[in-house]
Structure formats: structure tokens, C-alpha cells
Design a protein around this motif. Structure first.
Motif, PDB file in Angstrom:
ATOM      1  N   THR A 372      -1.928   5.131  -1.117  1.00 27.15           N
ATOM      2  CA  THR A 372      -0.563   4.911  -1.576  1.00 27.15           C
ATOM      3  C   THR A 372      -0.476   5.496  -2.974  1.00 27.15           C
ATOM      4  O   THR A 372      -1.418   6.127  -3.447  1.00 27.15           O
ATOM      5  CB  THR A 372      -0.201   3.418  -1.636  1.00 27.15           C
ATOM      6  N   ASN A 519       1.061 -10.743  -3.201  1.00 33.09           N
ATOM      7  CA  ASN A 519       0.399  -9.454  -3.234  1.00 33.09           C
ATOM      8  C   ASN A 519       0.250  -8.989  -1.785  1.00 33.09           C
ATOM      9  O   ASN A 519      -0.571  -9.495  -1.032  1.00 33.09           O
ATOM     10  CB  ASN A 519      -0.969  -9.598  -3.901  1.00 33.09           C
ATOM     11  N   LYS A 521      -0.843  -6.315  -0.514  1.00 32.90           N
ATOM     12  CA  LYS A 521      -2.080  -5.653  -0.122  1.00 32.90           C
ATOM     13  C   LYS A 521      -3.127  -6.726   0.180  1.00 32.90           C
ATOM     14  O   LYS A 521      -3.714  -6.741   1.254  1.00 32.90           O
ATOM     15  CB  LYS A 521      -2.559  -4.732  -1.251  1.00 32.90           C
ATOM     16  N   SER A 575       3.005  -2.431   5.613  1.00 40.27           N
ATOM     17  CA  SER A 575       2.742  -1.259   4.777  1.00 40.27           C
ATOM     18  C   SER A 575       4.047  -0.691   4.235  1.00 40.27           C
ATOM     19  O   SER A 575       4.147  -0.338   3.064  1.00 40.27           O
ATOM     20  CB  SER A 575       2.042  -0.169   5.578  1.00 40.27           C
ATOM     21  N   ARG A 578       5.557  -2.777   1.503  1.00 40.20           N
ATOM     22  CA  ARG A 578       4.792  -2.555   0.277  1.00 40.20           C
ATOM     23  C   ARG A 578       5.185  -1.215  -0.354  1.00 40.20           C
ATOM     24  O   ARG A 578       5.481  -1.124  -1.546  1.00 40.20           O
ATOM     25  CB  ARG A 578       3.304  -2.576   0.640  1.00 40.20           C
ATOM     26  N   GLN A 582       7.178  -0.350  -3.900  1.00 39.13           N
ATOM     27  CA  GLN A 582       6.611   0.521  -4.927  1.00 39.13           C
ATOM     28  C   GLN A 582       7.627   1.595  -5.325  1.00 39.13           C
ATOM     29  O   GLN A 582       7.729   1.948  -6.497  1.00 39.13           O
ATOM     30  CB  GLN A 582       5.318   1.162  -4.422  1.00 39.13           C
ATOM     31  N   ASP A 593       3.343  -1.891  -8.331  1.00 44.07           N
ATOM     32  CA  ASP A 593       2.196  -2.745  -8.016  1.00 44.07           C
ATOM     33  C   ASP A 593       2.286  -3.166  -6.549  1.00 44.07           C
ATOM     34  O   ASP A 593       3.142  -2.683  -5.811  1.00 44.07           O
ATOM     35  CB  ASP A 593       2.122  -3.950  -8.962  1.00 44.07           C
ATOM     36  N   ASN A 594       1.419  -4.051  -6.146  1.00 42.79           N
ATOM     37  CA  ASN A 594       1.409  -4.486  -4.747  1.00 42.79           C
ATOM     38  C   ASN A 594       2.143  -5.799  -4.543  1.00 42.79           C
ATOM     39  O   ASN A 594       2.122  -6.357  -3.460  1.00 42.79           O
ATOM     40  CB  ASN A 594      -0.038  -4.630  -4.255  1.00 42.79           C
ATOM     41  N   ASN A 595       2.753  -6.293  -5.625  1.00 47.76           N
ATOM     42  CA  ASN A 595       3.437  -7.582  -5.523  1.00 47.76           C
ATOM     43  C   ASN A 595       4.874  -7.401  -5.096  1.00 47.76           C
ATOM     44  O   ASN A 595       5.548  -6.482  -5.517  1.00 47.76           O
ATOM     45  CB  ASN A 595       3.437  -8.284  -6.885  1.00 47.76           C
TER      46      ASN A 595
END
Lengths: 632, 234
Positions: A372, A519, A521, A575, A578, A582, A593-595
Motif C-alpha cells: 500500500t 487499526n 491492518k 483492504s 483501508r 488512506q 495511516d491504517n486507522n
């Protein structure tokens, strides 16, 4: 519509699945609503009680339980429940209790059935778990232009073709007349029987090569060959081709993979045109091809570092134009590989040729082709067994440092776990690597494997690819024979679990606790990828990409029918959420970030995410059962 | 009506024997539940009327909304709503207040035209209203005007119930001592205390629905489904 019903109708119309149905159906549903008030703590649906209504929360909050009494979900205004029981046995499958004082609308079964019959999206929404996710993912897939546009659409003219016996000068003249940058080269049919086709005049030929502008420079002039040189003597044989009904995306990948700019397009075996890189770029202006091209043209690490902004821009454009996670992952991994390869080329220019052959190996997301915009580097060096630390150590230490520092400058942060070629432990000859892998597989230890599971996604980036292939073979053949290894991997894969879902502006955990963000991820894609890896190892798959691994898994009887598809849709959906978040971060000038924060998640996304988490949770349960911790 | 003198069912029986009007006869002949009947067994009908003023002798009924319900369910499909043509002209103030237009009223029926159907809907149900001092006299005098005979029946008043719980005890006394405003027991504010959603007020049917929900909430909060009807009606 009666004014007095507007309150009810307008409220329902704001929430899924009612937000998508026609006005007539919405009126019909509102008309038949039945209402009841429930005090906090009172039961709304009792397990196994008959059920003939769909429940809708007008105000308040409701908790849904599993058969065993575990909390299953917590719902608020605009959410529906009771549809599982309504769709199957007409018995309550998930009991419900009011968490707060709640006003519940009940939609009678007859209306519910009518909505299901007359509105496909409504039916999809309330159908059994998994299928809703499937339709969402397929919908997103359909909307992706690059995946469905066929290359033939991009062809503007038929190909210029010459026989191999003509001279390069004739070829140059024809190319100038026709203003094309390549010609296809033909031979008599017996020359290459598997490539024979019949032209419009009924003559048979076989396609043996392609001659491009660049070939005149590199293969003719640079070699000092005269103008009367036979074309057949300068072409590279067996050109890479593509079928005319392949997607533009496939064409792009083929060009990237083979580092070519001209791609002959065939209909069966008959050439119908030549696709040039610029055709795709024209069509697909945001192309990551540009970027890859650029990467290979840069002469310094500093110059490469400046490209990291372009990577982010390409990422944003790609997502906004509807790429799915598979495509985004492929493109970003290709970009990452290109940076790595270019850095290795620059290192070799600076340090001289390598004293012994080597392979630069990628692990983790790059090996899986799932990078990513937020990827750290996980890499290693596999050296020829002739490696002598005394003599050659300095060279590879310098090379590793050059590449890893360079990658950091290009935006790939150093691996916190030290899994990098700069770590002496991960810069070893092939025989040592084989020992590492054998040790991990035959004497598994969950604690130690925790830090090495990333090595089980491995792929060559540069150099002697066969070194890495040997390691892949070793893993593919040995892993499935060692249940204790699989069990240890499974144990680790269960350490990270998904949340239950969302409740208002919180992420809800299985124990009912709330968090402000999640998160995706750590709690979604990573545990999913972990469990896919274990099943893939168990069935001896050599694939590294999670979706390709799922293909291999579904060929076996390892998972019940349909399960691997559900996992695929769930992984794709999480995915994409997420990735989309982003993109939002980047567009709003925040560090991605992944949050994700629940207030930024749409209602539909919430429902789908909840379902995807559910798929993950069930898959983890199965993993525990399939690979038990024997002998511990 | 004093409770010890004569019960509602005795009163209904007596009226059934003497009334001339067939709709009223049907209403009373159906009888009234015994006072000890649990509230969960009582069919009810939430009733709201929009009127041109507060005096049943001088002002007229503009619209009527009814919503039959039980403690278990409020079925929207059973709702009824009528806009009426008042015998006296409508002031522009009450027009804007009740959101009813002149043209709506010009084509509307007279109260007499809907009375048979209204009585039929009320038969066998206990009316539930918010502030009985409007609905009770207006209903009685409108029926008396048209049929020569009045209608008296037990009613559940959600405002009176709200007053019982909100306007008693040391807190209210204390509030009065320190000169604080007592809490509002208007329909909207009362609903708010039970977490019920905000509805657009002053539409007879919406208010009837709002009253039915409020009563469910009051019973769920302060009583039990077994509480006898005599605890509620007046």
C-alpha cells in the motif's frame, strides 16, 4: 403520501437498506409499520420464539446476542435486526434486548417479502452473511473501467507487417511512410508452426518477431550493421503478445513485467495491431507506468527520493478511478520493486560487479504484491554458496546499506523488526537460508516463528531468481508435511482478532468495550493474510499473493465450499476501506495511516465491515480447529 | 362520575338501554371492561383533535386523528384521519397553527358525516388522549349537537399520568419553594423524558400516534402490563 407518515417514511429512507428502495416501496413499507416502545433492559426478541416481522430501531439502542449468550452486535438508530430468523426458520436466531429505552418499528413479513421480491439491493442487504459483501465487491469490480476495457478498443490501426527476408532499410522506409514505431516480422509458415495465421488474401504466415525504433539504434547502428542487413537477423525471436480481448490492465501488467514498450495484439493467432505504451498512457493518464519508467531513468538516490510524492499521487488517482485492492497492490508493489531494482543497479555501478552471484529477496507485502502507500521494507540477500565472508562481506554490506538507505529515502521506512538485508543474519548464502527455513519448519516454536512468519511470503526482486525459487520450493514441499509447524503458525495467526463491529461513533469489541478508532491492518487485513498463508502452506501452494493463494486453496477440499470466496470478498472489502481511508488522509494533507475512525465510515460501509469482520472471526475459529496445538 | 356510585360498565348498560341513535347504541351495548382488567388486555385508541379554540361551546373541531393500539403494538395501517368543515368560519391564526388550508376545509365533511365511523372505531376501545379536558367536552358537545345525545366514556389522560410522576414529591415542593418552573408536561416535553423521537406537532394524527407511544412508554416506566385499567382511566 399522508403527511403523518412522512416522519416515519423519511426516517427509514435515510438508512440502509431502505435508502436504496423506490419511493413507492418505501411508502408501502411505512404504511404498514407497527410500533412498540421498549424500556432499557427488556427483551425484544427471545431465542427460538416465532418471528414474522423485521425490526427497525427508530430511537434508542439494542444488543443482539448469540445463541450461547455472547454479545453479537450492538445496534443503534436506523439499524435493522431479526432478518436472519425471518429469512430462515421463522424462529429468532439472535435474541435482542433493549440497551437503552428504544422505539422499535416492526415491518410485517408480507411487506418484508415484497421488498425482497421487488428490490434486489434490499434482498442482497438482508440475505445471509457473505452474499452482501460479495455483491458490494462485485459492484466495485464492475465499476472499474480498466479491468473491463479490452485492449482492442485502444488499437487505432492495423499492424505494418514485413517478411524476415527484407532489409532493415526497407523496414525503416516503410515505418517512416506509415509513421509507426514498429513493424511485425513474418516468416513462411513452416518456420514457426505454432504461430501460423492466415491473412486477408488467404496466405499463411507465422509471426516471428517485432522490430522497433529502438532496435535500429541498439541492434543495427550500434552494432555497425549495413542497411541491407536481413530483418530476420536482428529481431528478437518469439515476441511477447497478448490476445485482443485481454483487459487494458493485463496489457499494462505485461508491459511492466517484461519491460517492453510495444505489445503485438493477436486475435487468436492473427496480429490485429500493436499496442504502444503511450496508447495506454493516453487512455490511462494516471498510469503507474510513467512512474516506473521514471524510476529507471533516474541516476541518483536523491532523484529517486523526489519520486515518492508521485507514488502517492498515482495511488490517489488509481483509487479514485476505481481500482480494486488487487490492482492497487500490484501496481504499488511493481513500483516498490522498480525502486529496489534501480537502487541495486546504482549500487552495482558504484561498487562494481558483485563478487559472487546474489538474489535480492523481498518479504511480506512486496513479495505478496500487496503493498500500500504505507509500506515498510522487508528484504534480505541470498548469496551464492561460494560466498566468503572475509573476502566478500564488505561488498554486500555496502550494497545492502546503499539499497536500504535508498529505500528509506524513497519513502519505504526501515523495518522495525530489523528484517533487512543490512542485518548480517539476513544476508547469508543460499545453504544457510535453506537451513533457516528447514529449522523453522521442522522444529517450530511459536515465539520464534512470531518474528519469522513474514519470511513465508518471499519473492525475488533482482539477481539470481532461482535462489529464491529454491527456497520457495523448499517451503512448498516441507511445510505441509509438518503439522506442528502449521499449528505454531496458526497459534500466532490467532493473536490478532477483529472487533465485533461499530456502535455509533465507537468501535465495539467482543467484550462490549468501546474504542475510538480501529487499526484496519492489525485487526483486519493482517490476520486475514496470516490465515490465508497457513492454508496455502498446508496445501503446498507456491503462490505468494493472498488472492492467488485463495485460488490454490479453493482447488483443494481444505475449506468448505464457498468459504474461500467469502474470505476473498472480506479481504477485498477490508483492504479497500483501508485504502480509501488512506486516500482521504492524503487528500486532506494528513499523513496516511491504517486507522479509521467510525464517524468517517458510511452506514453501508459499516454493515459490510461488520460482515467482513464476522467472516474473519469464523475463519479464525476454523483455523483453531483445523490446526490444533498438539503436544504442547 | 364518582367511582363508588356506579361503575363504567353499569353506566354503559344503562345508556345502551335508553339511547336512540344507533351508532351510540352500538357503542354502549358493546360494554366497558371491568376495572380490574390488566392494561395489557385493553384495546385502546389514541385520539387527538385539533380545534379552533379551547371552549367546546364556542369553538369547533377542525380535524380528528385516531390510532388504535395495545401495549404490544401500534398498527399504523389502522390509523384514521379526518379534516372537518367547521360550522363557524376558521380564523387565519388557527389555519397556520394546524397547517390546514381553506380549500381542504371547503371540500371536507361535517362532523356528523364521520361520526358513525368514528364511534365505530371507538367501540370496544378505551380512548387515550393528552389533556382530556379538550377531547372529552369537545367530543361530548359535538355529538350532542348532531344527535341530541352526548357521549361520556372513561379516558386515559397521558398528561394527567405525567403530572402524577413529574409534579409530586419533595422535588416538586422544593422547586416551588425556590420558585423554579415545574417541569413541562406538554406532549413534546413529556416524550422527551422517555427518549421518544421528536415529531412535528399539531397534526391530529401525528399527535395521536405520539400519544400512543407516550402511553406505552409511561406503562413500561412506571407500571406493569398487569396494572389494572382502573389505575389509568378517569
Amino acid at each position: 403520501m399522508d403527511v403523518e407518515l412522512l416522519e416515519i417514511r423519511d426516517h427509514m429512507g435515510r438508512f440502509p437498506p431502505f435508502d436504496g428502495i423506490s419511493d413507492d416501496l418505501l411508502d408501502a413499507a411505512a404504511e404498514q409499520v407497527e410500533i412498540r416502545y421498549f424500556k432499557a433492559g427488556t427483551d425484544i426478541l427471545l431465542l427460538n420464539a416465532p418471528i414474522h416481522e423485521l425490526c427497525y430501531i427508530r430511537s434508542g439502542a439494542v444488543e443482539i446476542y448469540r445463541r450461547g449468550g455472547d454479545l453479537y452486535n450492538r445496534l443503534s438508530e436506523g439499524d435493522i435486526f431479526g432478518h436472519f430468523g425471518l429469512l430462515r426458520s421463522h424462529q429468532v436466531r439472535f435474541p435482542a434486548r433493549a440497551l437503552e429505552d428504544s422505539l422499535i418499528y416492526f415491518i410485517p413479513e408480507a411487506v418484508f417479502n415484497r421488498l425482497c421480491d421487488e428490490d434486489e439491493s434490499f434482498a442482497d442487504f438482508v440475505e445471509a452473511e457473505g452474499s452482501r459483501l460479495k455483491s458490494t465487491v462485485e459492484q466495485q469490480h464492475k465499476e472499474n473501467d480498466m479491468m473491463i476495457t479490452r485492449v482492442r478498443k485502444l488499437l487505432t490501426r492495423s499492424p505494418v507487417m514485413l517478411t524476415a527476408d527484407e532489409t532493415v532499410q526497407t523496414a525503416a522506409q516503410r515505418m517512416s511512410e506509415e509513421s509507426v514505431s514498429s513493424v511485425l516480422v513474418l516468416e513462411r509458415p513452416e518456420h514457426l508452426p505454432e504461430r501460423v495465421f492466415t491473412d486477408a488474401n488467404g496466405h499463411s504466415h507465422s509471426l516471428v518477431g517485432i522490430l522497433t525504433d529502438r532496435d535500429f539504434r541498439t541492434r543495427v547502428l550500434a552494432q555497425g550493421l549495413p542497411p541491407d542487413t536481413r530483418i530476420g537477423d536482428v529481431i528478437s525471436p518469439k515476441p511477447i503478445t497478448l490476445q485482443s480481448d485481454a483487459s487494458v490492465y493485463e496489457a499494462m501488467l505485461s508491459m511492466l513485467r517484461n519491460n517492453i514498450h510495444h505489445l503485438p495484439i493477436l486475435k487468436r493467432r492473427r496480429p490485429v495491431g500493436v499496442l504502444h505504451l503511450s496508447d495506454i498512457i493516453r487512455y490511462e493518464t494516471h498510469s503507474s507506468l510513467y512512474l516506473v519508467n521514471n524510476i529507471f531513468n533516474h541516476q541518483s538516490v536523491k532523484g529517486l527520493g523526489h519520486l515518492s510524492a508521485d507514488v502517492r499521487a498515482a495511488f490517489v488517482r488509481m483509487v479514485n478511478e476505481g481500482a480494486n485492492s488487487h490492482m492497487v497492490g500490484q501496481a504499488l508493489s511493481t513500483i516498490g520493486r522498480s525502486f529496489t531494482r534501480r537502487l541495486l543497479e546504482l549500487a552495482e555501478e558504484q561498487l562494481g560487479p558483485p563478487p559472487v552471484p546474489y538474489a535480492f529477496m523481498a518479504m511480506g507485502s512486496m513479495a505478496r504484491n500487496e503493498q500500500t502507500v504505507l509500506s515498510d521494507q522487508d528484504n534480505a540477500l541470498v548469496l551464492d554458496d561460494g560466498y566468503d565472508p572475509e573476502q566478500h562481506g564488505d561488498y554486500f554490506r555496502a550494497m545492502a546499506k546503499f539499497v536500504c538507505d535508498g529505500l528509506a529515502i524513497c519513502g519505504y521506512t526501515y523495518c522495525k523488526g530489523g528484517i533487512m538485508a543490512t542485518n548480517p543474519k539476513w544476508c547469508q548464502p543460499l545453504s544457510v537460508w535453506k537451513r533457516y527455513f528447514s529449522e523453522w519448519i521442522m522444529h517450530p516454536n511459536a515465539e520464534r516463528l512470531l518474528n519469522s512468519s513474514i519470511f513465508f511470503d518471499l519473492d525475488a526482486v533482482h539477481g539470481e531468481e532461482h535462489f529464491v525459487e529454491q527456497l520457495q520450493d523448499l517451503v512448498a514441499t516441507k511445510a505441509s508435511q509438518h503439522p506442528k509447524f502449521l499449528a505454531a503458525m496458526a497459534r500466532n495467526a490467532l493473536l490478532r482478532t477483529p472487533p465485533l463491529g461499530f456502535f455509533r461513533t465507537f468501535v465495539m469489541e467482543k467484550d462490549g468495550k468501546h474504542n475510538n478508532s480501529i487499526n484496519l491492518k492489525r485487526r483486519g487485513t493482517a490476520p486475514m493474510i496470516d490465515l490465508i498463508r497457513i492454508h496455502a502452506l498446508a496445501c503446498g501452494s507456491r503462490a505468494q499473493n493472498s488472492f492467488e493463494r485463495l485460488n490454490d486453496i479453493s482447488e483443494t477440499a481444505l475449506l468448505a465450499p464457498g468459504i474461500s470466496d467469502r474470505i476473498r470478498y472480506a479481504l477485498e472489502f477490508i483492504s479497500m476501506v483501508r485504502i480509501r481511508h488512506q486516500v482521504i488522509d492524503l487528500q486532506e494533507d494528513r499523513e496516511p495511516d491504517n486507522n479509521i475512525e467510525p464517524e468517517n465510515v458510511s452506514d453501508t460501509e459499516r454493515h459490510n465491515l461488520k460482515e467482513a469482520f464476522q467472516v474473519l472471526s469464523s475463519a479464525q475459529k476454523f483455523l483453531k480447529f483445523r490446526y490444533p496445538m498438539s503436544g504442547r | 362520575m364518582t367511582k363508588n356510585a356506579i361503575s363504567w360498565s353499569e353506566y354503559y348498560a344503562a345508556r345502551a338501554a335508553e339511547v336512540q341513535d344507533s351508532a351510540l347504541q352500538h357503542f354502549f351495548a358493546h360494554g366497558c371492561p371491568e376495572p380490574d382488567t390488566p392494561i395489557q388486555d385493553i384495546p385502546m385508541v389514541a385520539l387527538d383533535m385539533e380545534t379552533t379554540g379551547l371552549d367546546s361551546h364556542r369553538h369547533a373541531i377542525v380535524s380528528v386523528g385516531i390510532q388504535p393500539f395495545t401495549l404490544d403494538r401500534i398498527r399504523l395501517s389502522e390509523r384514521r384521519y379526518w379534516v372537518l368543515r367547521p360550522p363557524r368560519p376558521l380564523s387565519s391564526k388557527s389555519i397556520t397553527f394546524h397547517r390546514i388550508t381553506h380549500s381542504e376545509i371547503a371540500e371536507a365533511p361535517d362532523f356528523n358525516d364521520i361520526l358513525d365511523e368514528l364511534l365505530n372505531q371507538l367501540t370496544g376501545h378505551i380512548p387515550v388522549v393528552h389533556f382530556a379536558n379538550i377531547e372529552r367536552p369537545f367530543l361530548d358537545s359535538a355529538i350532542k349537537d348532531r344527535r341530541g345525545e352526548g357521549l361520556r366514556c372513561p379516558m386515559i389522560d397521558t398528561m394527567a399520568i405525567e403530572a402524577r410522576f413529574e409534579r409530586r414529591g419533595w422535588r416538586t415542593l422544593w422547586s416551588r419553594l425556590v420558585g423554579r418552573q415545574p417541569s413541562s408536561i406538554r406532549l413534546h416535553d413529556s416524550r422527551n423524558r422517555y427518549g421518544l423521537p421528536v415529531y412535528q406537532a399539531h397534526h391530529a394524527l401525528t399527535d395521536a400516534l405520539a400519544t400512543a407511544e407516550l402511553f406505552q412508554a409511561q406503562v413500561a416506566t412506571h407500571f406493569s402490563p398487569d396494572t389494572p385499567i382502573s389505575e389509568f382511566w378517569g
